[in-house]
Design a protein around this motif. Structure first.
Motif: not given
Length: 73
Positions: A1-2, A34-36, A66-73
């Motif tokens: 689940m995302r 949430i790291p990285a 500002l933009r927040f990016v993380r794979k899987g979110f």
């Protein structure tokens, strides 16, 4: 689940009249850091990532996006 990123803390610190630092902690809905996460100032193209505690600091001015990016979110 995302899981959805939640920005818990956003604090503005003025370094001078024209620029400032934006600091914060990025967590999930269970308040786990949430790291990285890549944090991008869209206007200046400056980038930084969150540390293991989900903390970040980036230079920004009023009206910067500002933009927040993380794979899987």
């Amino acid at each position: 689940m995302r899981r959805i990123c939640v920005l818990l803390f956003l604090m503005f610190c003025f370094s001078n009249l024209f620029s400032q630092n934006v600091s914060g902690v990025i967590t999930d809905e269970d308040h786990n850091p949430i790291p990285a996460v890549l944090v991008i100032n869209i206007i200046t193209n400056q980038k930084t990532t969150t540390n293991l505690k989900g903390e970040f600091t980036i230079d920004a001015s009023v009206n910067n996006e500002l933009r927040f990016v993380r794979k899987g979110f």
